[in-house]
Design a protein around this motif. Structure first.
Motif, PDB file in Angstrom:
ATOM      1  N   GLN A  90       0.826  -1.205   0.000  1.00 56.09           N
ATOM      2  CA  GLN A  90       0.000   0.000   0.000  1.00 56.09           C
ATOM      3  C   GLN A  90       0.862   1.258   0.000  1.00 56.09           C
ATOM      4  O   GLN A  90       0.559   2.233  -0.684  1.00 56.09           O
ATOM      5  N   ALA A  91       1.959   1.229   0.765  1.00 53.99           N
ATOM      6  CA  ALA A  91       2.856   2.384   0.796  1.00 53.99           C
ATOM      7  C   ALA A  91       3.531   2.589  -0.562  1.00 53.99           C
ATOM      8  O   ALA A  91       3.648   3.725  -1.054  1.00 53.99           O
ATOM      9  N   LEU A  92       3.970   1.484  -1.185  1.00 56.45           N
ATOM     10  CA  LEU A  92       4.594   1.587  -2.500  1.00 56.45           C
ATOM     11  C   LEU A  92       3.603   2.089  -3.550  1.00 56.45           C
ATOM     12  O   LEU A  92       3.949   2.909  -4.404  1.00 56.45           O
ATOM     13  N   HIS A  94       1.016   3.947  -3.004  1.00 58.36           N
ATOM     14  CA  HIS A  94       0.779   5.365  -2.733  1.00 58.36           C
ATOM     15  C   HIS A  94       1.897   6.224  -3.321  1.00 58.36           C
ATOM     16  O   HIS A  94       1.631   7.252  -3.965  1.00 58.36           O
ATOM     17  N   ASP A  95       3.143   5.777  -3.130  1.00 56.38           N
ATOM     18  CA  ASP A  95       4.269   6.516  -3.700  1.00 56.38           C
ATOM     19  C   ASP A  95       4.207   6.542  -5.216  1.00 56.38           C
ATOM     20  O   ASP A  95       4.509   7.560  -5.852  1.00 56.38           O
ATOM     21  N   GLU A  96       3.810   5.402  -5.813  1.00 58.80           N
ATOM     22  CA  GLU A  96       3.698   5.341  -7.274  1.00 58.80           C
ATOM     23  C   GLU A  96       2.607   6.271  -7.783  1.00 58.80           C
ATOM     24  O   GLU A  96       2.774   6.922  -8.826  1.00 58.80           O
ATOM     25  N   ARG A  97       1.489   6.343  -7.042  1.00 62.61           N
ATOM     26  CA  ARG A  97       0.402   7.249  -7.452  1.00 62.61           C
ATOM     27  C   ARG A  97       0.856   8.705  -7.379  1.00 62.61           C
ATOM     28  O   ARG A  97       0.555   9.512  -8.270  1.00 62.61           O
ATOM     29  N   LEU A  98       1.575   9.040  -6.319  1.00 60.33           N
ATOM     30  CA  LEU A  98       2.085  10.411  -6.203  1.00 60.33           C
ATOM     31  C   LEU A  98       3.066  10.731  -7.325  1.00 60.33           C
ATOM     32  O   LEU A  98       3.025  11.817  -7.915  1.00 60.33           O
ATOM     33  N   LEU A  99       3.953   9.763  -7.623  1.00 56.12           N
ATOM     34  CA  LEU A  99       4.928   9.972  -8.688  1.00 56.12           C
ATOM     35  C   LEU A  99       4.242  10.110 -10.043  1.00 56.12           C
ATOM     36  O   LEU A  99       4.601  10.971 -10.849  1.00 56.12           O
ATOM     37  N   GLN A 100       3.222   9.253 -10.291  1.00 60.73           N
ATOM     38  CA  GLN A 100       2.512   9.319 -11.563  1.00 60.73           C
ATOM     39  C   GLN A 100       1.735  10.620 -11.696  1.00 60.73           C
ATOM     40  O   GLN A 100       1.674  11.211 -12.781  1.00 60.73           O
ATOM     41  N   LYS A 102       2.530  13.479 -10.335  1.00 67.49           N
ATOM     42  CA  LYS A 102       3.513  14.529 -10.618  1.00 67.49           C
ATOM     43  C   LYS A 102       3.963  14.463 -12.074  1.00 67.49           C
ATOM     44  O   LYS A 102       4.100  15.495 -12.749  1.00 67.49           O
TER      45      LYS A 102
END
Length: 376
Positions: A90-92, A94-100, A102
């Motif tokens: 879930q943390a990964l 979330h990070d991928e969604r934020l990166l995508q 951006k």
């Protein structure tokens, strides 16, 4: 810590319980750190939903008897490992969604910047009509077109297609657009201007990228145009009767960036009433149907020559036919189309002709503006 146990769990992706590590034949005790006191060990992999291993959880003890781990202990540890895997995923994610998100914002910004380099609307040329269409396959692309005002009321219609796609091609396109404007403004002779653009591209070090390019300088006062094709797809010239002539790279020269000091040639065109010039990129000619068949140059030429020869009629006819051909297929390349034509019924200054001369050494829109007394 037992390196042997860790390696086994990582390789098999299965939990292990051993209550006598020293004598357990499954492992090599010599690969265990502080193996002298390790007795009871359990190790569980932390796996993602796709089966890949994120890590392991290992518990060990040196006590015997009541201090040994049991199967129920292994089940509890496996449950903890499963919960840990879910939290990590879930943390990964979330990070991928934020990166995508951006990345999408950056691409949208890049798209806005690129749109600013393209004309906001077709120019108004006395006695002429202009239709254009541009659609990138991604947020940004390598297709480029523009209308560059020149001295004495002349205007240059330019189109380019940079090799490659996406952000790298768009960055090259941005640099090329600046070179095109500068060289056309600084050099009144089109052949020499294209030569300077080519030399600039060759010096730029574009990592083996090149660009096909076509430019036509139109003089609406004399109704004549000079055209140079640098490795681009043919420009079609449609006369008022529906006859079509192609001006291809064999009448101009190589794409920009392939050979410095290349000597280009120009075609001279006398534009009679009802004549239309058609420029396009390979996103149109190479559009594919569901069976991966190309749209093709022959089909474009056929649409150009059909009845109804105004720039808007020709442009919309080509786009509609491409849409029928692709039948909703996802486009893999940028599409660019420009049609420029002299309005029928305007005063004629002579017949139409094409000639060649050697180079010197050194979204769908249209505009129509009729010519008339007092309009300059």
């Amino acid at each position: 810590m037992s390196v042997s146990v860790l390696d086994t769990v990582l390789e098999t992706r299965r939990a292990i319980l051993s209550n006598d590590l020293q004598s357990d034949s499954r492992f090599d005790a010599s690969q265990s750190i502080m193996s002298g006191w390790l007795r009871s060990v359990m190790c569980v992999p932390i796996c993602r939903a796709d089966g890949s291993v994120l890590g392991v959880v290992q518990l060990d003890a040196k006590a015997r008897g009541r201090g040994e781990f049991r199967e129920r202990d292994l089940e509890v540890l496996a449950g903890i490992a499963g919960a840990a895997a879910q939290a990590v995923e879930q943390a990964l994610a979330h990070d991928e969604r934020l990166l995508q998100a951006k990345l999408n914002r950056d691409l949208e910004l890049a798209g806005d910047v690129q749109k600013a380099l393209l004309p906001a609307k077709p120019p108004e040329i006395p006695g002429y009509e202009v239709f254009d269409f541009y659609e990138p396959a991604r947020h940004v692309g390598g297709d480029y077109f523009n209308y560059v005002p020149l001295t004495d009321g002349r205007i240059a219609v330019v189109m380019a297609d940079v090799s490659g796609k996406g952000v790298p091609a768009a960055m090259v396109m941005a640099v090329l657009s600046g070179d095109v404007k500068y060289c056309l403004a600084a050099e009144p002779d089109l052949v020499r201007a294209v030569t300077r653009i080519n030399d600039s591209v060759c010096r730029s070090g574009w990592d083996e990228r090149f660009a096909t390019f076509v430019a036509a300088v139109l003089d609406p006062r004399t109704h004549r145009a000079t055209l140079v094709n640098a490795g681009h797809l043919p420009a079609y010239v449609r006369d008022s009767a529906g006859g079509v002539t192609a001006i291809g790279p064999e009448q101009g020269g190589l794409p920009l960036g392939l050979a410095a000091e290349w000597e280009y040639r120009a075609s001279e065109i006398s534009i009679e009433p009802g004549m239309t010039l058609v420029f396009f990129t390979d996103g149109i000619s190479e559009a594919m149907d569901v069976e991966d068949r190309l749209y093709g140059l022959e089909r474009i030429e056929a649409q150009v020559g059909k009845p109804g020869g105004s720039p808007e009629e020709v442009g919309r006819r080509i786009l509609a036919d491409v849409e029928r051909h692709t039948a909703g297929q996802i486009r893999s390349d940028d599409m660019c189309l420009v049609c420029v034509g002299r309005v029928s019924g305007t005063d004629d200054s002579g017949g139409s002709s094409l000639s060649l001369r050697p180079a010197g050494k050194t979204p769908r829109r249209s505009s129509r503006k009729p010519s008339g007394p007092g309009r300059r």
